[in-house]
Scaffold this active site. Structure first.
Site, short mmCIF file in Angstrom:
data_model
loop_
_atom_site.label_atom_id
_atom_site.label_comp_id
_atom_site.label_asym_id
_atom_site.label_seq_id
_atom_site.Cartn_x
_atom_site.Cartn_y
_atom_site.Cartn_z
N ASP A 224 -4.62 2.88 1.47
CA ASP A 224 -5.88 2.23 2.16
C ASP A 224 -6.54 3.48 3.27
OD1 ASP A 224 -4.68 0.17 0.56
OD2 ASP A 224 -3.35 -0.60 2.85
N ASP B 220 -6.99 -3.66 4.51
CA ASP B 220 -6.13 -4.19 3.80
C ASP B 220 -5.22 -4.85 5.05
OD1 ASP B 220 -6.69 -4.39 1.46
OD2 ASP B 220 -4.37 -2.92 0.85
N ARG C 40 -11.42 -8.55 -5.22
CA ARG C 40 -10.17 -8.51 -3.81
C ARG C 40 -12.01 -8.17 -2.52
NH1 ARG C 40 -4.51 -4.96 -4.41
NH2 ARG C 40 -4.12 -6.16 -5.98
#
Length: 323
Positions: free
Chosen positions: A138, A164, A217
């Site tokens: 990430d 995230d 997402r």
């Protein structure tokens, strides 16, 4: 204004003890009368939404960092600290962010590449005006953390997620970021089986972000209820925009969807559908989305820009150098 050089090597935290003290090569000020009464504040503006309480390192000293070693040393410092990143810092491994920190890019020069800026078990963090590129996982990970503001960053090329947020994190605002050149973008809640930690948490506001050709997402949500997704620009999003899944409640409000076939839907993969309410959005050469269930209004006041103005507002204002 005074900025304290942080080009130094420390094996542990920085100590700020006297007005003229030098500790491990760091000269620091403790508030002596010779200095200005008002401390410098690196971050610009204040957060709106669930992360409104985040002040980061405001009130603490300012240090400049230009290497991984310097960044780690600054982040290990106890107490409030404002960290100005003056160049691109290539990380060899994930770096942990501690409580009461602001990490702010200098002009358009500050960046993080190669690995993750990890906000873990921290409270009161601001991440602003940084370019994140090419993380091996990430770009930004937030877990077990509260009162976080992630604002005006440029994020691309992360191997997994761009930003995230998971594991019982709460009270977070993600605003004015330019997200591009990556598939999995923003995950909220990492696993369907984590309800014991996540239920009643994961309150996040996503506003004025530019999802510029990202894949999916944007965000995908588990358990967070309500989650507020408003005034974002979905610009040619490939797979889908927002997914509301297990026990989530998402309000999708005042966004502009351009060339986005699937703006939002219920459920994703093996995750069952949550609730999603959509209102006052614009669909330009885009699908109409799937909604269902009921979602409570956010518990805060906010300013909603007209959705038809979002492309110009967000494309000109999001990302690095626009604060």
């Amino acid at each position: 204004m005074r900025r304290t050089s942080a080009r130094f090597r420390l094996g542990s935290a920085v100590a700020v003890v006297t007005a003229a003290a030098t500790v491990g090569g760091l000269t620091a000020w403790n508030g002596a009368a010779a200095e200005p009464e008002a401390a410098e504040t690196l971050q610009v503006g204040t957060p709106e939404g669930y992360g409104a309480a985040a002040t980061g390192g405001a009130g603490g000293d300012v240090v400049q960092v230009a290497s991984e070693e310097e960044l780690v040393a600054a982040l290990e410092t106890e107490g409030a600290l404002q960290i100005e990143v003056t160049s691109n810092i290539a990380l060899g491994d994930s770096v942990d962010v501690t409580s009461n920190k602001s990490i702010v890019g200098s002009g358009t020069s500050g960046g993080i590449s190669g690995a993750t800026l990890n906000v873990s078990e921290a409270d009161n963090v601001v991440i602003q005006n940084l370019t994140f590129t090419g993380s091996n996982d990430d770009a930004i990970n937030v877990e077990y953390s509260t009162n976080v503001w992630i604002d005006h960053n440029d994020v691309s090329g992360a191997a997994d997620g761009g930003i995230d947020i998971k594991r019982a994190s709460d009270n977070i605002t993600v605003s004015w970021n330019h997200m591009h050149d990556q598939d999995k973008n923003m995950l909220l809640g990492h696993d369907d089986g984590n309800g014991s930690e996540d239920s009643g948490k994961l309150h996040v506001s996503y506003h004025h972000n530019w999802f510029d050709g990202t894949g999916q997402r944007n965000p995908r949500v588990r358990f967070g209820n309500p989650v507020h997704v408003y005034n974002n620009f979905y610009d040619g999003v490939g797979s889908y925009g927002v997914a509301s899944t297990i026990d989530a409640g998402v309000l999708v409000e005042g966004n502009y969807f351009l060339d986005t076939e699937d703006p939002f839907h219920l459920g994703e993969g093996d995750s069952p559908g949550g609730a999603l309410v959509a209102r006052d959005n614009v669909f330009d050469n885009s699908g109409e989305g799937q909604q269902g269930g009921s979602v409570s209004d956010p518990s805060y006041s906010y300013n909603l820009d007209p959705a038809d103005q979002i492309p110009s507002i967000v494309s000109s204002g999001a990302g690095v150098g626009n604060i």
